[in-house]
Design a protein around this motif. Structure first.
Motif, short mmCIF file in Angstrom:
data_model
loop_
_atom_site.label_atom_id
_atom_site.label_comp_id
_atom_site.label_asym_id
_atom_site.label_seq_id
_atom_site.Cartn_x
_atom_site.Cartn_y
_atom_site.Cartn_z
N PHE A 198 0.84 -1.19 0.00
CA PHE A 198 0.00 0.00 0.00
C PHE A 198 0.89 1.25 0.00
N ASN A 199 0.79 2.07 -1.04
CA ASN A 199 1.60 3.27 -1.19
C ASN A 199 0.94 4.42 -0.43
N ARG A 200 1.47 4.68 0.76
CA ARG A 200 0.85 5.71 1.61
C ARG A 200 1.09 7.12 1.07
N VAL A 201 2.21 7.34 0.42
CA VAL A 201 2.46 8.67 -0.14
C VAL A 201 1.40 9.00 -1.18
N ALA A 202 1.20 8.06 -2.10
CA ALA A 202 0.18 8.28 -3.12
C ALA A 202 -1.21 8.35 -2.51
N PHE A 203 -1.41 7.57 -1.43
CA PHE A 203 -2.71 7.60 -0.76
C PHE A 203 -2.99 8.98 -0.17
N TRP A 204 -1.98 9.57 0.51
CA TRP A 204 -2.20 10.89 1.09
C TRP A 204 -2.38 11.95 0.01
N GLN A 205 -1.70 11.79 -1.12
CA GLN A 205 -1.93 12.71 -2.23
C GLN A 205 -3.37 12.65 -2.70
N HIS A 206 -3.89 11.43 -2.79
CA HIS A 206 -5.29 11.27 -3.20
C HIS A 206 -6.22 11.88 -2.15
N SER A 207 -5.95 11.58 -0.87
CA SER A 207 -6.82 12.11 0.19
C SER A 207 -6.79 13.64 0.21
N LEU A 208 -5.60 14.21 0.06
CA LEU A 208 -5.50 15.66 0.04
C LEU A 208 -6.22 16.24 -1.18
N ALA A 209 -6.11 15.53 -2.31
CA ALA A 209 -6.79 16.00 -3.52
C ALA A 209 -8.30 15.97 -3.33
N VAL A 210 -8.83 14.93 -2.68
CA VAL A 210 -10.27 14.86 -2.43
C VAL A 210 -10.69 15.98 -1.49
N GLY A 211 -9.84 16.21 -0.42
CA GLY A 211 -10.18 17.28 0.52
C GLY A 211 -10.19 18.63 -0.16
N VAL A 212 -9.17 18.92 -0.96
CA VAL A 212 -9.10 20.21 -1.65
C VAL A 212 -10.25 20.34 -2.64
N THR A 213 -10.52 19.28 -3.39
CA THR A 213 -11.61 19.33 -4.37
C THR A 213 -12.95 19.57 -3.68
N ALA A 214 -13.17 18.87 -2.56
CA ALA A 214 -14.43 19.05 -1.82
C ALA A 214 -14.54 20.48 -1.30
N GLU A 215 -13.41 21.02 -0.84
CA GLU A 215 -13.42 22.40 -0.32
C GLU A 215 -13.78 23.38 -1.43
N LEU A 216 -13.18 23.18 -2.62
CA LEU A 216 -13.46 24.07 -3.74
C LEU A 216 -14.91 23.95 -4.20
N LEU A 217 -15.43 22.74 -4.20
CA LEU A 217 -16.82 22.53 -4.62
C LEU A 217 -17.80 23.16 -3.64
N ALA A 218 -17.44 23.10 -2.34
CA ALA A 218 -18.36 23.62 -1.32
C ALA A 218 -18.28 25.13 -1.18
N ALA A 219 -17.21 25.74 -1.70
CA ALA A 219 -17.04 27.19 -1.55
C ALA A 219 -18.21 27.92 -2.21
N GLY A 220 -18.79 28.83 -1.50
CA GLY A 220 -19.88 29.63 -2.04
C GLY A 220 -21.24 28.99 -1.90
N ASP A 221 -21.32 27.81 -1.41
CA ASP A 221 -22.60 27.15 -1.22
C ASP A 221 -23.12 27.49 0.17
N ALA A 222 -24.37 27.92 0.23
CA ALA A 222 -24.92 28.36 1.51
C ALA A 222 -25.09 27.22 2.50
N GLU A 223 -25.31 26.04 2.00
CA GLU A 223 -25.58 24.91 2.89
C GLU A 223 -24.30 24.20 3.31
N LEU A 224 -23.34 24.12 2.41
CA LEU A 224 -22.11 23.38 2.67
C LEU A 224 -21.04 24.30 3.22
N LYS A 225 -20.20 23.73 4.12
CA LYS A 225 -19.10 24.48 4.70
C LYS A 225 -17.80 23.97 4.10
N ALA A 226 -16.99 24.89 3.57
CA ALA A 226 -15.79 24.50 2.83
C ALA A 226 -14.78 23.81 3.74
#
Length: 769
Positions: free
Chosen positions: A138-166
């Protein structure tokens, strides 16, 4: 002592307990979660808690600056950061940093080359984790890159949405696959196998987790979140982000869960890091529509995600890979994924070719089918088919039973020569204590010695060049193993590809065995019907004889008185008339025929009312000898030499019989033999039957024999096949009645031109007539 394998529920419980034994969150994260969940908490407590950790303070301030809150870096303090970001943002930032630090210990050991071990100060725990990580793929470096990418993407998607918190979306995205880290931590070898299979088959890693480990990372992550007392919304994102959005329960934070699933899909499509889920077929726009986001926003976020991941990595200190290198790494992963996919397609192509050959073999085997084939015929066809599939070599089939009798106490061993033709087939007695062939449950081709069969059948496999190379391949049917194919092939196709072929062979043999059983049953029923018909015919004859006897008895009673007068008066006339005159000769004829008629009436009376045997201990041999002498005398054979021989196969026991009745019955059989025009010796043989319960006397002549009609009516009263000068036809019926009075039976076997054999059976037991 052999350790037993725990059952699946027990194994899952053990895994969950190991997850529970994972280290708890650092005290600062636990304390911060408690403070932010309490409405009465004061900002000063949070400020003091963060300020107590210099490294954490630095990352929180960096996070505040990156949040673009237009603050002056020179006046930014922890107090101002807490006020600007709020409790939840501070909590999420601390949680992200501390969770990453917890599992980062194994990151370096996983092969990243970074000096994480140095941060672990060379402790024993570090050594243990390092060894554990080395066992994992299990490649943990690549795993954390994926996790960080999901977190950043979710934050960007939630930005500006009244219901969601970035900020909340970022943490949920960062920790959405935390269950994979837990499984890799407690089960490194099993999880490595999961990773290997997911990559090999380009599938969803959760499916292989459930198949190999018993639970998936969603459940493991939920358990870990419960142990860490993480917020309920975060725990549900970890647990349910892999579920279909339409199948989610009615939760107030369904959109947040769907947002994480959408961010995960975008990151996987961009090949940002490693997630283990290679299934990217879901429609991004459709999922975005379900979550309530526009496709335009999704495309905008997808275009900015590489730079955002780089910025956030720098802020949190999680990774410092420049966006250019991150993009190149994602391209490289995409190429690797494409290569793995090509490899999978190549493997599947080879598998399809092999399966195609198996299907051709099945088709060819069915082409050899014919109605009414026996087990032996089908086994020959199986050996031919096996040789076509596996190549020339030694083949044999072991069938657990005797196809002819249906007995399971025997084994049928059929061997085939180098040319594929049947070499020998023999039925051997099933060895005691040998394994039950029908219960063999082997899912692959294994050696005979492994199944304990080699000692039992090695002596019979004479066609095998090297018995040690012989392996068995069970041929299964719906209710067990129908037969076993023996072969000496070194290489075989994968068992998963042979399962259909072996089942086809086994089912054909089982069907032939069923057919043989039905055939045997049909033959036995036919024999039983014939026997029943014979018994019914015999009963009908006996009933007819009984009625005839009653009629004869009545007629004899009525005829005796006038016959006595005729006989007496004719005798007086013979005495009073002049000797030699025609009148005296006529009187003599009347007297002689009246006596003959009297004998006939006596015989008819005996049929109606057979005499009761007067049993006495008797030497049967002497009775037979007396009968033979009497017949010789009456048939004129005394002077012409003995044409009748008597043979006693063994010393006969003393029998309780009526000697006179048996002598008369024997004389009737002998008279029939003498009158058959036999040109050879009439043979009389007496012996005990095989069971020792009766004495059998056979009178064998080589005379004219009887046709079927004569044989069928030979025991009927007044029947005679001789057209002129015949006897009255009462001899054999009278003999049958006398023998039946002793509980015995007379049977005739005859063929025209070959002679007749009359068999008289007398039971040894005392049978009262």
């Amino acid at each position: 002592m052999v350790a037993t394998q725990p059952s699946k529920p027990r194994r899952i419980e053990l895994i969950l307990r190991q997850i529970d034994s994972l280290p708890t969150l650092p005290a600062i994260a636990t304390r911060l979660l408690s403070l932010t969940a309490d409405d009465d908490s004061h900002a000063r407590e949070v400020i003091e808690l963060v300020a107590a950790d210099p490294a954490l303070t630095s990352k929180v301030l960096s996070l505040c600056r990156s949040a673009a809150h237009n603050v002056n870096e020179e006046v930014l303090t922890v107090e101002r950061a807490v006020v600007l970001l709020g409790f939840n943002a501070i909590r999420n930032a601390v949680l992200s940093v501390k969770v990453f630090e917890m599992f980062a210990e194994g990151q370096a050991a996983a092969g990243s080359g970074q000096a994480t071990a140095e941060r672990m100060n060379g402790t024993a725990a570090a050594d243990a984790r390092s060894t554990q990580a080395e066992a994992s793929q299990f490649n943990r470096v690549a795993f954390w890159q994926h996790s960080l990418a999901v977190g950043v993407t979710a934050e960007l998607l939630a930005a500006g949405d009244a219901e969601l918190k970035a900020d909340e979306a970022f943490v949920c995205g960062l920790l959405h696959d935390i269950g994979k880290l837990a499984m890799d931590h407690v089960l490194p070898k099993s999880f490595s196998r999961v990773v290997e299979l997911a990559e090999l088959n380009q599938g969803n890693i959760a499916e292989y987790e459930r198949r190999i480990v018993g639970i998936d990372h969603h459940t493991a992550g939920k358990r870990l979140a419960q142990q860490w007392n993480l917020p309920h919304r975060l725990m549900d994102c970890i647990w349910l982000h892999g579920s279909s959005y339409q199948a989610l329960p009615r939760l107030p934070h369904c959109r947040l869960i769907g947002l994480i699933a959408l961010a995960d899909l975008i990151a996987r499509r961009a090949h940002l890091g490693y997630s283990g889920n290679f299934n990217v077929n879901q429609d991004v726009d459709e999922l975005a529509g379900l979550v309530g986001l526009s496709p335009a926003k999704v495309r905008d976020v997808s275009a900015r995600v590489f730079d955002a991941v780089e910025e956030r990595s720098r802020v949190l200190g999680l990774d410092e890979t420049p966006s250019r290198e991150l993009f190149q790494a994602s391209i490289q992963r995409a190429n690797e994924a494409l290569g793995r996919m090509n490899h999978v397609l190549e493997l599947r192509s080879r598998t399809a070719q092999s399966q195609g050959r198996v299907l051709e073999a099945i088709t060819g085997f069915h082409g050899m089918a014919a109605p009414g084939r026996s087990v032996q015929d089908v086994q020959d066809a199986v050996a031919t088919s096996a040789r076509q599939v596996f190549g020339p070599g030694f083949y044999a089939l072991l069938y657990p039973g005797d196809p002819e009798t249906g007995s399971r106490a025997s084994w049928l061993i059929s061997q085939y020569g180098a040319g594929g033709g049947p070499a020998r087939s023999q039925c051997v007695e099933a060895p005691p204590y040998a394994p039950d062939i029908g219960q063999l449950d082997v899912q692959q081709s294994v050696g005979l010695n492994l199944m304990g069969l080699l000692p039992w059948i090695a002596d019979f496999l004479v066609e095998a060049e090297d018995i040690r190379k012989v392996k068995l391949m069970p041929l299964s049917c719906g209710w067990g193993t129908a037969a076993v194919l023996l072969h000496d092939r070194e290489t075989m196709p994968a068992w998963s590809q042979l399962a259909a072929l072996s089942s086809t062979w086994g089912s054909a043999i089982a069907a032939a065995a069923q057919h043989d059983g039905s055939r045997r049953m049909g033959e036995e029923l036919a024999e039983a019907n014939s026997a029943l018909a014979e018994v019914q015919d015999r009963l009908l004859r006996q009933e007819s004889m009984a009625r005839l006897g009653e009629m004869a008895a009545g007629a004899a009673h009525e005829m005796n008185n006038p016959l006595a007068i005729i006989s007496g008066r004719s005798q007086l006339l013979t005495m009073t008339l002049a000797p030699g005159t025609k009148q005296q000769q006529a009187a003599q004829t009347i007297f002689r025929e009246s006596h003959r008629l009297s004998d006939l009436i006596t015989a008819m009376h005996m049929l109606a009312d057979p005499p009761t045997p007067q049993r006495q201990p008797t030497d049967l041999g002497a009775v037979l000898d007396a009968a033979i002498k009497k017949v010789r005398a009456q048939s004129g054979k005394a002077d012409g030499g003995p044409a009748i021989s008597l043979r006693l196969r063994q010393q006969l026991p003393v029998m309780h019989i009526d000697a006179e009745q048996i002598r008369l019955a024997m004389m009737e059989l002998l008279f029939n033999a003498v009158q058959s025009n036999s040109k050879q010796l009439i043979d009389v043989v007496a012996q005990l039957e095989p069971g020792g319960q009766a004495v059998v006397v056979q009178v064998v002549d080589k005379g004219d024999g009887m046709d079927k009609r004569t044989l069928d009516h030979a025991m009927d009263p007044f029947f005679s096949a001789k057209p002129a000068g015949r006897r009255v036809g009462m001899g054999l019926p009278r003999a049958q009645q006398l023998v039946r009075g002793h509980g015995g039976q007379i049977e005739l076997r005859s063929k025209v031109g070959e002679g007749t054999t009359a068999t008289m059976s007398l039971p040894l037991g005392s049978v009262e007539g």
